[in-house]
Scaffold this active site. Sequence first.
Site, PDB file in Angstrom:
ATOM      1  CB  CYS A  34      38.191  -2.146  -6.070  1.00  0.00           C
ATOM      2  SG  CYS A  34      38.411  -0.883  -4.804  1.00  0.00           S
TER       3      CYS A  34
ATOM      4  CG  HIS B   9      35.007  -0.388 -11.286  1.00  0.00           C
ATOM      5  ND1 HIS B   9      35.089  -1.255 -10.206  1.00  0.00           N
ATOM      6  CD2 HIS B   9      35.821   0.670 -10.982  1.00  0.00           C
ATOM      7  CE1 HIS B   9      35.911  -0.759  -9.294  1.00  0.00           C
ATOM      8  NE2 HIS B   9      36.369   0.405  -9.748  1.00  0.00           N
TER       9      HIS B   9
ATOM     10  CD  GLU C 109      33.157   0.683 -15.925  1.00  0.00           C
ATOM     11  OE1 GLU C 109      32.834  -0.510 -15.991  1.00  0.00           O
ATOM     12  OE2 GLU C 109      33.017   1.377 -14.886  1.00  0.00           O
TER      13      GLU C 109
ATOM     14  CE  LYS D  98      31.932  -0.890  -7.342  1.00  0.00           C
ATOM     15  NZ  LYS D  98      31.861  -1.726  -8.559  1.00  0.00           N
TER      16      LYS D  98
ATOM     17  CG  HIS E 225      33.558   0.567  -4.378  1.00  0.00           C
ATOM     18  ND1 HIS E 225      33.716  -0.790  -4.606  1.00  0.00           N
ATOM     19  CD2 HIS E 225      34.609   1.174  -5.022  1.00  0.00           C
ATOM     20  CE1 HIS E 225      34.796  -0.991  -5.326  1.00  0.00           C
ATOM     21  NE2 HIS E 225      35.348   0.182  -5.596  1.00  0.00           N
TER      22      HIS E 225
ATOM     23  CG  PHE F 200      43.343   2.130  -5.079  1.00  0.00           C
ATOM     24  CD1 PHE F 200      42.450   2.784  -5.906  1.00  0.00           C
ATOM     25  CD2 PHE F 200      43.409   2.520  -3.748  1.00  0.00           C
ATOM     26  CE1 PHE F 200      41.643   3.809  -5.435  1.00  0.00           C
ATOM     27  CE2 PHE F 200      42.604   3.541  -3.258  1.00  0.00           C
ATOM     28  CZ  PHE F 200      41.721   4.187  -4.108  1.00  0.00           C
TER      29      PHE F 200
END
Length: 413
Positions: free
Chosen positions: A163, A303, A314, A335, A340, A399
């Site tokens: 991502c 994010h 975060e 998002k 996403h 990831f």
Amino acid sequence: MKRRVVVTGLGMVTPLGTGVEKNWEALCAGKSGLGPISKFDASEYPSQIAGEVRDFHAEDFMDKKMARRFDVFIHYSIASAKMAMEDSGLKIDSSNANRIGCITGSGLGGLSTLEHYHKVLLEKGPQKINPFFIPAIIANMVPGQIAIEFGAKGPNTSIVTACASSCHAVGEAFKLIREGVSDAMITGGSESVITPLAVAGFCAMRALSTRNDEPERASRPFELNRDGFVIGEGSGIIILEELTHALDRGANIYAEVAGYGLSGDAYHISAPAPDGNGAISCMSMAIKDAGLEPEDIDYINAHGTSTKLNDEAENRAVKAVFGAHAYRLAISSTKSMTGHLLGGAGGVESIYSVLTINRGVIPPTINYETPDPECDLDYVPNEARKANVRTAMSNSFGFGGTNASLLFKAYEP
């Protein structure tokens, strides 16, 4: 002396629409681009919702022969690149081709085409596999085909970091220009994996929202009742140029790229480090790279995936980096409206960050109803906010514990 790098062109395809202005209008209106999955029958899936691109026609950007050869994530990239190049007015010819390159990112590549031809192989045999199958699915065909389209003969590569892919791509393109390797770069990323296999995989991880009866309200970053992210698709491509190169041709300058940070958690294959140490490291690096102090940052495009672990980590990281200033920062997760976009998220969110500076409006985090005590910062809830934003950070974490942060600032001669 490090060369200055500016943004001169923007192009995008997202669940909010095809084109920058359509996106920005929807974003500022707090409009959701999420809905029921229509690309396949998802009735047996725990999660049946996604951010699908619904107004895109490949033939508007390429001939039918080319469209048949490539996966849809490449379609989105080519379209976004054409919009960005037209917006920038950048021309490539024999005099500058070797100084202009392309770096893009994608997390999973042409998964829909892979699934299709696996079925063909099983049902009809190897002789029915199309000779364009391999070029249709590989991630580096995006910068390759963009370079072919425009004649860009400079650095050409593709980044795959889940991502964070397209955030890393923009950062690496920025470095190539700043260090004198290139004068301009076409950069960003794309993703299109709303497919049976990908959705099944994320469902198996219990990562996706199952708020199937309310798709538009399903993505709710930093909100107490969030239950997972909503998968999206699309592309964001931006044109970066060395400042003098842009000024010499009279280009419109949206903003300046100020800094870039990257790091690794070294913690877990999918979960972020709970204390946010990797995010702390890359945000701090981006600020230092820009020659700024934490107090200089006005806005963060987070994010903000709408998952409990990511949002809380975060939030902790922002407080660790910015201290008391964290509570004065405006933070939003777009998002909440696009879903996403995985490997395409960083390119799209870089554009949103640049426009926040350029237009003086901070997009909201929609669906923010019940505050989460663990996420206690200003997430610009539900309504866009007019503001004089001089500096904006865009975060992307992936990831494998890979992290990237970009810093943009208002252009000053």
